[in-house]
Motif scaffolding. Structure first.
Motif, PDB file in Angstrom:
ATOM      1  N   PHE B 199       0.800  -1.224   0.000  1.00 36.28           N
ATOM      2  CA  PHE B 199       0.000   0.000   0.000  1.00 36.28           C
ATOM      3  C   PHE B 199       0.833   1.274   0.000  1.00 36.28           C
ATOM      4  N   LEU B 200       2.124   1.181   0.306  1.00 38.28           N
ATOM      5  CA  LEU B 200       2.948   2.392   0.287  1.00 38.28           C
ATOM      6  C   LEU B 200       4.009   2.337  -0.815  1.00 38.28           C
ATOM      7  N   LEU B 201       4.847   1.306  -0.724  1.00 36.48           N
ATOM      8  CA  LEU B 201       6.000   1.255  -1.626  1.00 36.48           C
ATOM      9  C   LEU B 201       5.565   1.113  -3.088  1.00 36.48           C
ATOM     10  N   LEU B 202       4.735   0.120  -3.373  1.00 36.43           N
ATOM     11  CA  LEU B 202       4.384  -0.135  -4.767  1.00 36.43           C
ATOM     12  C   LEU B 202       3.625   1.026  -5.409  1.00 36.43           C
ATOM     13  N   PRO B 203       2.584   1.579  -4.748  1.00 34.82           N
ATOM     14  CA  PRO B 203       1.909   2.715  -5.391  1.00 34.82           C
ATOM     15  C   PRO B 203       2.838   3.906  -5.605  1.00 34.82           C
ATOM     16  N   LEU B 204       3.729   4.165  -4.650  1.00 34.30           N
ATOM     17  CA  LEU B 204       4.571   5.354  -4.775  1.00 34.30           C
ATOM     18  C   LEU B 204       5.672   5.189  -5.800  1.00 34.30           C
ATOM     19  N   THR B 205       6.128   3.956  -6.030  1.00 31.34           N
ATOM     20  CA  THR B 205       7.195   3.758  -7.012  1.00 31.34           C
ATOM     21  C   THR B 205       6.637   3.208  -8.314  1.00 31.34           C
ATOM     22  N   LEU B 206       5.327   3.327  -8.486  1.00 34.09           N
ATOM     23  CA  LEU B 206       4.700   2.751  -9.679  1.00 34.09           C
ATOM     24  C   LEU B 206       5.334   3.215 -10.988  1.00 34.09           C
ATOM     25  N   PRO B 207       5.653   4.516 -11.155  1.00 32.28           N
ATOM     26  CA  PRO B 207       6.296   4.913 -12.421  1.00 32.28           C
ATOM     27  C   PRO B 207       7.592   4.151 -12.672  1.00 32.28           C
ATOM     28  N   GLY B 208       8.391   3.978 -11.626  1.00 31.62           N
ATOM     29  CA  GLY B 208       9.642   3.234 -11.763  1.00 31.62           C
ATOM     30  C   GLY B 208       9.389   1.781 -12.096  1.00 31.62           C
ATOM     31  N   ILE B 209       8.404   1.181 -11.426  1.00 29.96           N
ATOM     32  CA  ILE B 209       8.089  -0.220 -11.701  1.00 29.96           C
ATOM     33  C   ILE B 209       7.588  -0.361 -13.131  1.00 29.96           C
ATOM     34  N   GLY B 213       9.160  -2.691 -15.896  1.00 30.86           N
ATOM     35  CA  GLY B 213       8.362  -3.710 -16.563  1.00 30.86           C
ATOM     36  C   GLY B 213       8.399  -3.536 -18.074  1.00 30.86           C
ATOM     37  N   LEU B 214       8.318  -2.273 -18.518  1.00 33.60           N
ATOM     38  CA  LEU B 214       8.331  -1.999 -19.958  1.00 33.60           C
ATOM     39  C   LEU B 214       9.663  -2.442 -20.566  1.00 33.60           C
ATOM     40  N   LEU B 215      10.754  -2.154 -19.869  1.00 31.94           N
ATOM     41  CA  LEU B 215      12.054  -2.590 -20.365  1.00 31.94           C
ATOM     42  C   LEU B 215      12.099  -4.104 -20.488  1.00 31.94           C
ATOM     43  N   SER B 216      11.595  -4.780 -19.456  1.00 32.34           N
ATOM     44  CA  SER B 216      11.615  -6.240 -19.469  1.00 32.34           C
ATOM     45  C   SER B 216      10.762  -6.785 -20.610  1.00 32.34           C
ATOM     46  N   VAL B 217       9.593  -6.159 -20.844  1.00 26.90           N
ATOM     47  CA  VAL B 217       8.732  -6.594 -21.956  1.00 26.90           C
ATOM     48  C   VAL B 217       9.459  -6.392 -23.279  1.00 26.90           C
ATOM     49  N   ILE B 218      10.092  -5.212 -23.443  1.00 28.21           N
ATOM     50  CA  ILE B 218      10.779  -4.929 -24.710  1.00 28.21           C
ATOM     51  C   ILE B 218      11.932  -5.906 -24.931  1.00 28.21           C
ATOM     52  N   LEU B 219      12.717  -6.138 -23.876  1.00 27.12           N
ATOM     53  CA  LEU B 219      13.862  -7.044 -24.023  1.00 27.12           C
ATOM     54  C   LEU B 219      13.386  -8.446 -24.389  1.00 27.12           C
ATOM     55  N   SER B 220      12.301  -8.909 -23.726  1.00 23.91           N
ATOM     56  CA  SER B 220      11.816 -10.253 -24.016  1.00 23.91           C
ATOM     57  C   SER B 220      11.198 -10.321 -25.400  1.00 23.91           C
ATOM     58  N   MET B 278       9.293   4.732 -21.499  1.00 22.68           N
ATOM     59  CA  MET B 278      10.154   3.994 -22.416  1.00 22.68           C
ATOM     60  C   MET B 278      11.577   4.527 -22.354  1.00 22.68           C
ATOM     61  N   VAL B 279      11.705   5.860 -22.391  1.00 21.29           N
ATOM     62  CA  VAL B 279      13.048   6.442 -22.340  1.00 21.29           C
ATOM     63  C   VAL B 279      13.733   6.038 -21.036  1.00 21.29           C
ATOM     64  N   ARG B 280      12.966   6.119 -19.971  1.00 21.14           N
ATOM     65  CA  ARG B 280      13.532   5.779 -18.674  1.00 21.14           C
ATOM     66  C   ARG B 280      13.928   4.306 -18.607  1.00 21.14           C
ATOM     67  N   GLY B 281      13.047   3.453 -19.152  1.00 20.42           N
ATOM     68  CA  GLY B 281      13.334   2.025 -19.112  1.00 20.42           C
ATOM     69  C   GLY B 281      14.508   1.657 -19.993  1.00 20.42           C
ATOM     70  N   LEU B 282      14.507   2.165 -21.235  1.00 18.26           N
ATOM     71  CA  LEU B 282      15.558   1.778 -22.171  1.00 18.26           C
ATOM     72  C   LEU B 282      16.924   2.298 -21.745  1.00 18.26           C
ATOM     73  N   THR B 283      16.946   3.354 -20.929  1.00 18.18           N
ATOM     74  CA  THR B 283      18.240   3.829 -20.447  1.00 18.18           C
ATOM     75  C   THR B 283      18.535   3.256 -19.068  1.00 18.18           C
ATOM     76  N   PHE B 284      17.821   2.196 -18.708  1.00 15.68           N
ATOM     77  CA  PHE B 284      18.035   1.506 -17.432  1.00 15.68           C
ATOM     78  C   PHE B 284      17.893   2.454 -16.248  1.00 15.68           C
ATOM     79  N   GLY B 285      16.943   3.389 -16.383  1.00 14.29           N
ATOM     80  CA  GLY B 285      16.653   4.282 -15.264  1.00 14.29           C
ATOM     81  C   GLY B 285      17.556   5.504 -15.179  1.00 14.29           C
ATOM     82  N   ALA B 286      18.479   5.665 -16.135  1.00 22.32           N
ATOM     83  CA  ALA B 286      19.403   6.804 -16.063  1.00 22.32           C
ATOM     84  C   ALA B 286      18.672   8.118 -16.307  1.00 22.32           C
ATOM     85  N   VAL B 287      17.636   8.083 -17.168  1.00 24.30           N
ATOM     86  CA  VAL B 287      16.866   9.297 -17.428  1.00 24.30           C
ATOM     87  C   VAL B 287      15.714   9.350 -16.447  1.00 24.30           C
ATOM     88  N   LYS B 288      15.672  10.405 -15.656  1.00 22.29           N
ATOM     89  CA  LYS B 288      14.643  10.485 -14.616  1.00 22.29           C
ATOM     90  C   LYS B 288      13.363  11.082 -15.161  1.00 22.29           C
TER      91      LYS B 288
END
Lengths: 314, 288
Positions: B199-209, B213-220, B278-288
């Motif tokens: 109820f706290l961690l997952l909702p608050l970090t949802l953009p990061g998750i 997830g998008l990166l993982s989907v793209i890679l797979s 997508m930008v954030r995911g493809l750069t492995f989180g480097a772009v905030k």
């Protein structure tokens, strides 16, 4: 919901700042982190390093179609050393890897500097530059196979504009075909380097650049002497990820050149695949996988080590 | 206003442009020209998919009568839908599984770190640097013995293994960025660890998750080394399908382009709708 949280937080922090969690199940709490971490660690380390060990064992045997455990020492390795195709594949990986990493860094940093000039629609441009990175190497291979085809692609296009003598048929030339792999791979990954560098540029303190401008330094000079040194950690991550892409670019070769003409664009990964599976030489294939692994480690570990050490000092 | 401030910042005009407006217009045009060059190969492939086979190998031109012929043939002759379904199942299945395993791990690393956390993380990431061919033979042999060759389950397992280190590492960086006070506050209110995460961690970090997830989907979705080596027909995803299409029938450019377009369309559309993630995911989180 989100808005109410920080509110609650501000009232709770002064009280809770010093208070540690005081649950009765202290034993479980201590073990919980290790418990939930275990699957990830076990999966990554056991499967990868464990299986590599297995591959190493296989490379010491005379396995052909099926794995056998009839050990022949380093016989497979000496067979490999005598194999000309193996040397072509290893040299290709060196050429491809070095050119790919260097050109990607060059183009990527130039694109990042371009986008850093506060031009309009930067977000859309960044997405378009990054698009190729979201594609499969297989699709990249298909696209470039077409563009590089002398009868259909760039050569035909430029010739139809009236430049009849224009030649661009590297893909059919055994000496040049390896560079077509570089072109396609650079197209795919330079936008990615751009995005990394752009993020790094945005993290740099504006006042440093302002100060250099006041000193009368030219723009290229500012980027080269002032900004780039600040980006060393970014360059490091970019090189590591690019190296990783270069090492695993098996699919690009399969889709773009199929290793040809002849075996002119073979990489160790396609060599290994061809021997272990289509030619039923599991022992020889395993030996080539181990040598490739050794080569990668020999190059990456010194770089990793020197970077991490200098970062600690400075 | 802009003119004034840039003049005070740089006494000498940096690159000799008469006005900042002219410079900006030039750079904007340059930026879009580069974008055109980069996007051209994709654009040309999409275009070729709408041509007939004979138009595809005729002189390159932008003017032609578009047709859906190639798309129909791709579907009829080889059952595109089946491969697409495999891709969807494998990409999302492995992403779900990887997140399921990685979220607890990243939580433990970010909020209950020990002396060895950093080292563990580095070791996990180091496995990504090793060439996959090093583990191909053992995985192939095991899969053959337990009947996982050419199954979706087999591919999901391999893709999960492949993406897990990156997923753990990205989630770890996102979790670490979260202010600790919020979790503290939750604990003060008597939340259990599970409630805290749900109820706290997952909702608050949802953009990061979501980025992860998008990166993982793209890679797979894009993966081809394993799909080519471990599947033949039943579980073959789109990458294996296109690769098989391109070798024996390499000359059917229109159909090949149509098949490739259908394979990348979901990624291009999904990517455009979620540009930031997508930008954030493809750069492995480097772009905030």
């Amino acid at each position: 919901m989100r808005d109410s949280l920080p509110m609650k937080n501000t009232s709770a922090t002064p009280l809770g700042a010093g208070a540690k969690r005081s649950t009765p199940s202290g034993g479980l709490q201590a073990w919980l982190p290790r418990l939930v971490l275990a699957p990830s660690v076990a999966i990554s380390l056991f499967f990868v390093y464990g299986f590599m060990l297995w591959t190493f064992v296989l490379s010491l045997t005379s396995s052909r179609m099926l794995p056998s455990y009839d050990f022949v020492g380093f016989g497979q390795y000496s067979r490999l050393m005598a194999n000309e195709r193996w040397w072509v594949a290893s040299t290709n990986l060196m050429i491809f890897g070095v050119l790919f990493v260097v050109i990607c860094l060059a183009i990527g940093s130039l694109l990042a500097i371009l986008l850093d000039q506060k031009i309009r629609q930067e977000g859309a441009l960044r997405t378009i530059y990054l698009y190729p990175m979201a594609l499969s190497f297989i699709v990249t291979g298909v696209v470039w196979k077409w563009l590089l085809n002398p009868q259909l692609g760039i050569q035909a296009m430029v010739q139809s504009w009236g430049f009849e003598s224009f030649r661009f048929d590297w893909i059919t030339d055994p000496d040049m075909a390896i560079y077509t792999l570089v072109i396609a791979a650079v197209w795919q990954a330079s936008g990615f380097v751009m995005a990394l560098f752009l993020a790094g540029l945005r993290g740099i303190d504006d006042s440093i650049v302002k100060a250099a401008q006041l000193d009368g330094a030219s723009l290229p000079r500012i980027y080269w002497r002032v900004v780039m040194p600040c980006l060393r950690p970014v360059v490091f991550s970019a090189v590591m990820i690019l190296a990783h892409i270069a090492i695993k670019s098996f699919d690009l070769v399969v889709a773009l050149t199929g290793g040809g003409p002849g075996y002119a664009t073979d990489l160790p990964a396609t060599f290994m695949y061809a021997h272990a599976f289509t030619r039923a030489q599991i022992g020889l294939g395993s030996a080539s996988a181990m040598l490739m692994l050794g080569g990668v480690l020999a190059i990456l570990i010194p770089y990793l080590y020197s970077e991490l050490r200098s970062r600690k000092h400075g | 206003m802009t003119t004034l401030s840039s003049k005070t910042a740089a006494p000498r005009s940096v690159s000799g442009w008469r006005s900042p407006q002219a410079k900006r217009a030039f750079l904007t045009i340059l930026g879009w020209s580069v974008a055109l060059v980069i996007f051209f190969p994709i654009f040309w492939m999409i275009l070729t998919g709408f041509k007939t086979e004979s138009a595809a190998i005729a002189d390159p031109t932008l003017i032609f009568s578009p047709t859906l012929e190639s798309y129909q043939e791709v579907q009829e002759r080889s059952g595109y839908a089946r491969f697409a379904l495999n891709s969807v199942a494998v990409a999302f299945g492995s992403t779900f599984l990887a997140l399921l395993i990685a979220i607890p791990s990243a939580y433990a690393m970010a909020f209950l770190p020990t002396k060895r956390t950093k080292g563990t993380l580095l070791w996990m990431l180091s496995t990504k640097m090793l060439p996959s061919v090093g583990v191909l033979v053992p995985i192939y042999l095991i899969f053959r013995d337990v009947g996982l060759l050419d199954t979706r389950t087999g591919l999901i397992i391999v893709y999960t293994l492949m993406n897990l280190p990156i997923v753990v590492w990205m989630l770890y960086t996102f979790f670490k960025d979260m202010p600790k006070d919020i979790l503290e506050a939750g604990r003060m209110d008597g939340a259990s660890t599970l409630q805290e995460v749900m109820f706290l961690l997952l909702p608050l970090t949802l953009p990061g998750i979501a980025s992860t997830g998008l990166l993982s989907v793209i890679l797979s979705w894009n993966e081809a080394f394993w799909s080519l080596n471990l599947t033949t027909s039943n579980a073959a995803p789109l990458t294996a399908y296109i690769a098989s299409f391109s070798s024996p029938e390499g000359l059917f450019w229109a159909k090949l382009s149509a098949a490739s377009t259908m394979a990348i369309a979901p990624i291009l559309i999904l990517g455009w709708m979620t540009q930031k993630q997508m930008v954030r995911g493809l750069t492995f989180g480097a772009v905030k």
